[in-house]
Design an enzyme around this catalytic site. Structure first.
Site, PDB file in Angstrom:
ATOM      1  N   HIS A   7       5.490   2.057   1.019  1.00 12.44           N
ATOM      2  CA  HIS A   7       4.943   1.919  -0.765  1.00 12.44           C
ATOM      3  C   HIS A   7       6.766   0.766  -0.602  1.00 12.44           C
ATOM      4  O   HIS A   7       7.397   1.314  -0.205  1.00 12.44           O
ATOM      5  CB  HIS A   7       4.397   2.837  -1.146  1.00 12.44           C
ATOM      6  CG  HIS A   7       5.626   3.801  -1.861  1.00 12.44           C
ATOM      7  ND1 HIS A   7       5.823   5.422  -1.141  1.00 12.44           N
ATOM      8  CD2 HIS A   7       7.098   3.766  -2.798  1.00 12.44           C
ATOM      9  CE1 HIS A   7       6.813   5.807  -1.463  1.00 12.44           C
ATOM     10  NE2 HIS A   7       7.247   5.591  -3.020  1.00 12.44           N
ATOM     11  N   HIS A  79      12.809   0.912  -5.874  1.00  9.01           N
ATOM     12  CA  HIS A  79      12.639   1.572  -4.441  1.00  9.01           C
ATOM     13  C   HIS A  79      12.140   0.882  -3.515  1.00  9.01           C
ATOM     14  O   HIS A  79      10.739   0.908  -4.098  1.00  9.01           O
ATOM     15  CB  HIS A  79      13.009   3.307  -4.571  1.00  9.01           C
ATOM     16  CG  HIS A  79      11.551   4.042  -5.080  1.00  9.01           C
ATOM     17  ND1 HIS A  79      11.855   4.931  -5.722  1.00  9.01           N
ATOM     18  CD2 HIS A  79      10.833   4.365  -3.341  1.00  9.01           C
ATOM     19  CE1 HIS A  79      10.013   5.575  -5.317  1.00  9.01           C
ATOM     20  NE2 HIS A  79       9.801   5.280  -4.057  1.00  9.01           N
ATOM     21  N   GLU A 130      13.368   5.414   0.286  1.00 15.48           N
ATOM     22  CA  GLU A 130      12.902   7.019   0.099  1.00 15.48           C
ATOM     23  C   GLU A 130      12.343   7.116   1.771  1.00 15.48           C
ATOM     24  O   GLU A 130      11.912   6.158   2.468  1.00 15.48           O
ATOM     25  CB  GLU A 130      11.857   6.811  -0.652  1.00 15.48           C
ATOM     26  CG  GLU A 130      11.428   7.870  -0.524  1.00 15.48           C
ATOM     27  CD  GLU A 130       9.632   8.454  -1.743  1.00 15.48           C
ATOM     28  OE1 GLU A 130       8.942   9.593  -1.768  1.00 15.48           O
ATOM     29  OE2 GLU A 130       9.355   7.377  -1.701  1.00 15.48           O
TER      30      GLU A 130
END
Length: 134
Positions: A7, A79, A130
């Site tokens: 994502h 992010h 991440e």
């Protein structure tokens, strides 16, 4: 080492308005808000055919997203999340190569119920990364 893009996370000042924009204007499938107290955020996932968008909103005064929105009042990309097969092996390899893992370098459980780690943006061209174990 990294797998698919899981994502892209966008910090938003108004979670309901952002959710409505993706649902009503763009016709996307938008999930329900989900509080993540361990990370200090409320998230909404937008499902796309090839990945997801994660809308982030502060949960409490100590939220890291609050600081981001103070600097970027209109919101913005926060992010990118990439999938990895083995998060501990990925952490060890990255640290051996000089990358900084945030938050004490121990995985936390993320919004998908899987272990996650964050990598310092200064080590990745200004982008917070991440990693999520799949």
């Amino acid at each position: 080492m990294i797998g698919r893009l899981n994502h892209v996370a966008i910090a938003v000042p108004d979670l309901a308005a952002a959710s409505a924009q993706y649902r009503d204007t763009l016709g996307a499938r938008v999930g329900a808000p989900q509080d993540e107290p361990d990370h200090g955020v409320t998230v909404v996932f937008i499902e796309l055919p090839n990945t997801k968008i994660e809308l982030l909103h502060p949960l409490g005064e100590d939220s890291p997203i609050k600081g981001f929105l103070d600097k970027n009042p209109s919101g913005g990309i926060h992010h990118m999340c990439f999938e990895v097969e083995d998060i501990l092996a990925a952490r060890d390899k990255l640290q051996a190569e000089g990358a900084r893992v945030l938050g004490g370098a121990e995985p936390k459980i993320g919004a998908h119920g899987k272990p996650v780690l964050f990598l310092h943006p200064k080590d990745f061209n200004g982008c917070l990364i991440e990693l999520e174990q799949v």
